[in-house]
Motif scaffolding. Structure first.
Motif, short mmCIF file in Angstrom:
data_model
loop_
_atom_site.label_atom_id
_atom_site.label_comp_id
_atom_site.label_asym_id
_atom_site.label_seq_id
_atom_site.Cartn_x
_atom_site.Cartn_y
_atom_site.Cartn_z
N ASP A 1 -2.87 13.40 2.88
CA ASP A 1 -2.56 12.88 4.21
C ASP A 1 -1.35 11.97 4.17
N PHE A 2 -1.17 11.27 3.05
CA PHE A 2 -0.01 10.40 2.89
C PHE A 2 1.21 11.20 2.40
N ARG A 3 0.95 12.16 1.54
CA ARG A 3 2.07 12.95 1.02
C ARG A 3 2.76 13.75 2.13
N ILE B 1 0.83 8.92 9.82
CA ILE B 1 0.23 7.67 9.35
C ILE B 1 1.22 6.81 8.58
N VAL B 2 2.06 7.43 7.76
CA VAL B 2 3.05 6.64 7.00
C VAL B 2 4.09 6.06 7.95
N GLN C 1 0.82 -1.21 0.00
CA GLN C 1 0.00 0.00 0.00
C GLN C 1 0.86 1.26 0.00
N LEU C 2 1.90 1.27 0.81
CA LEU C 2 2.74 2.47 0.89
C LEU C 2 3.53 2.69 -0.39
N VAL D 1 1.01 4.40 -2.74
CA VAL D 1 0.75 5.83 -2.54
C VAL D 1 1.95 6.68 -2.97
N LYS D 2 3.16 6.10 -2.91
CA LYS D 2 4.33 6.84 -3.39
C LYS D 2 4.31 6.98 -4.91
N ASP E 1 2.42 12.92 5.42
CA ASP E 1 2.54 12.06 6.61
C ASP E 1 1.75 12.64 7.78
N LEU F 1 -4.82 2.53 11.33
CA LEU F 1 -5.45 3.77 10.91
C LEU F 1 -6.63 4.14 11.82
N ASP G 1 -3.41 -2.75 8.65
CA ASP G 1 -3.63 -1.41 8.13
C ASP G 1 -4.86 -0.75 8.74
#
Length: 529
Positions: free
Chosen positions: A258-260, A266-267, A166-167, A170-171, A262, A281, A277
């Motif tokens: 939110d992932f970009r 969360i990342v 998953q990570l 998102v990258k 962090d 979360l 996961d």
């Protein structure tokens, strides 16, 4: 051989146990079991009401002339001008293995009727994964229609393979994506699911995560019914029509930024020893008072393997109870311990009255067949009365469970009008009752095994925990070859076998596939590998 002494000994034991089960403590346990049944029935009734309201809204919209109510209750939202302004979405699907339902599930995901920019990222750990070859052929057939990529993530080293995939996804997601949707490969998506989830996110920017829940479609095996019995009580927490405290990792939509950035870590928390996961979360959302919602339309058909054995059910249950051993904060640990104790207590509290009722009923039958027992044995009829009450409460519970399933089946049929017809006729309700007893009996055992072993095998990989985080990962192709629910092959087989299975899974062109082109007012992109 004279068996009379053995029969007399059995009768003595039988009536002794029946009388013991009429003690004040035993009566409390049996009344408690009836209350647990009624509580389940009440919960499913409330959940069914939430689902049926969505059906009523869709029917009202269709009566008003909206033939596309399965996409949007307001047909004006499907106008070209509004579709052009829809935000970009990246769908991230971590994959492991290839099973009997995967091709159909993937097709429902990539033929979404969402009109905005949409990209699909399928993540596998290596090209040796059977999913890689099956998916490659599928995407080639749709290469002019969708923007899709297969990404090789490599093996995980600090977290579970699913989180690692998953990570990586998102990258790699597009910079223009505003939202990211995580899907499991066993999710059978509806044509309008992505658009409906986006609409909810756009209408309420405070939403941190949107989720849903599966509707299990059992096969004829007892193991599949045990999975269904496990999921049904949990489904109450997702049929809220709005705010919930629970999260299902099979469907999670979040803000891409939110992932970009962090946000809330969360990342970092997922990478640093994360096992589950959804539990991680959900803990982050709880710690930062963020909103998790489960909209009423977010229920997805989940076909189970045709040969799902009890041993594979046990492996799945071990994986599910093991998530309570992972945590990120002390508050998260407290919550997991509370869930652990509550679930174990209620599970055996549900099973125990049935064990007691069996002794009461058998003793009553023996008494009926041999009236002279009244002179030798004391029989307390209150036990038979309690057994009758339990039978009534069981009937109410099964009816509520049936009604909840019936409404979710009807909702899924309306949300996917072109999909194969779902039906309750295949459900064996005697198996459902047996599965409820089996599942609730084994849940505490599995939970204690997870607690004391601190290790579990998930998709052929053994994970070891310490202080709630993964500290060791062991991989071996000499282990299990099949996953738990979908009978997926975890390691590559002969190419001839794969091609044969893929050929059998080819489907005819559908109206949904034609509409998918009409609802996307943008240039299609080639799929990349």
């Amino acid at each position: 051989m004279d068996i009379t002494p053995y029969v007399e000994s059995f009768d003595t034991f039988l009536f002794f146990v029946s009388r013991t089960f009429c003690s004040p403590l035993a009566i409390f346990v049996q009344i408690q079991g009836c209350l647990i049944c009624l509580l389940l029935a009440f919960g499913w009734s409330l959940a069914a009401y939430i689902r049926i309201r969505e059906i009523w809204e869709m029917e009202t919209s269709m009566q008003g002339g909206n033939s596309f109510a399965f996409l949007s209750h307001d047909i004006h939202n499907l106008e070209h001008s509004k579709q052009e302004d829809l935000p970009g979405v990246t769908v991230v699907m971590p994959l492991k293995g290839f099973g009997e339902h995967n091709i159909h599930n993937w097709k429902t995901q990539i033929t979404s009727l969402y009109g905005g920019p949409l990209e699909f990222l399928f993540i596998v750990d290596s090209t040796e994964d059977p999913a890689y070859h099956a998916l490659s052929n599928l995407l080639i057939d749709h290469e002019d229609e969708i923007d899709a990529s297969i990404i090789i993530a490599g093996p995980s080293t600090t977290c579970s393979q699913k989180i690692h995939n998953q990570l990586v996804g998102v990258k790699k997601m597009s910079e223009g994506s505003k939202y990211v949707l995580f899907l499991d490969d066993d999710v059978r998506l509806h044509p309008g699911s992505i658009g409906s989830l986006i609409s909810e996110m756009e209408n309420n920017p405070e939403i941190f995560i949107q989720t849903g829940y599966p509707l299990d479609l059992p096969s004829r095996s007892l193991g599949s019914y045990c999975i269904y019995a496990y999921h049904m009580p949990c489904s109450m927490g997702f049929a809220t029509g709005g705010k919930t405290f629970f999260l299902w990792g099979g469907c999670m939509m979040m803000h891409a930024d939110d992932f970009r950035t962090d946000k809330h870590g969360i990342v970092s928390l997922l990478e640093d020893g994360g096992y589950s996961d959804d539990m991680t979360l959900a803990a982050i959302a709880g710690a930062h008072k963020r909103l998790i919602t489960s909209p009423p339309f977010s229920v997805f058909p989940h076909p189970l393997a045709s040969d799902l054995t009890l041993s594979r059910y046990w492996n799945y249950l071990r994986k599910q109870t093991f998530v309570l051993e992972s945590y990120t904060t002390y508050e998260n640990w407290i919550r997991n311990r509370a869930l652990f104790c509550t679930h174990c207590y209620l599970s055996w509290g549900f099973v125990a009255p049935y064990v007691m009722a069996v002794f009461h009923v058998v003793a009553a039958i023996r008494l009926k067949l041999n009236e002279y027992f009244l002179e030798e044995h004391i029989f307390d009829r209150i036990g038979l009365i309690l057994a009758g009450c339990l039978a009534i409460c069981t009937g109410i519970t099964l009816h509520s469970m049936w009604n909840m399933t019936r409404i979710e089946v009807e909702l899924c049929k309306m949300l996917s009008p072109e999909s194969p017809t779902l039906s309750l006729k295949s459900y064996n309700w005697f198996f459902v009752l047996i599965a409820m007893l089996v599942d609730n009996f084994f849940y505490p055992i599995s939970a204690f095994c997870s607690h004391f072993s601190q290790s579990v095998i998930w998709s052929g990989i053994r994970y070891h925990l310490r202080k709630g985080k993964i500290v060791k990962i062991e991989r071996s192709q000499k282990g299990r070859k099949l996953s738990d629910l979908a009978a997926k092959r975890l390691y590559v087989k002969k190419r001839g076998d794969q091609e044969q299975e893929q050929a059998q899974a080819q489907a005819k062109p559908s109206i949904a596939r034609h509409l998918s082109k009409s609802f996307r007012w943008r240039l299609p992109k080639k799929h990349q590998m």
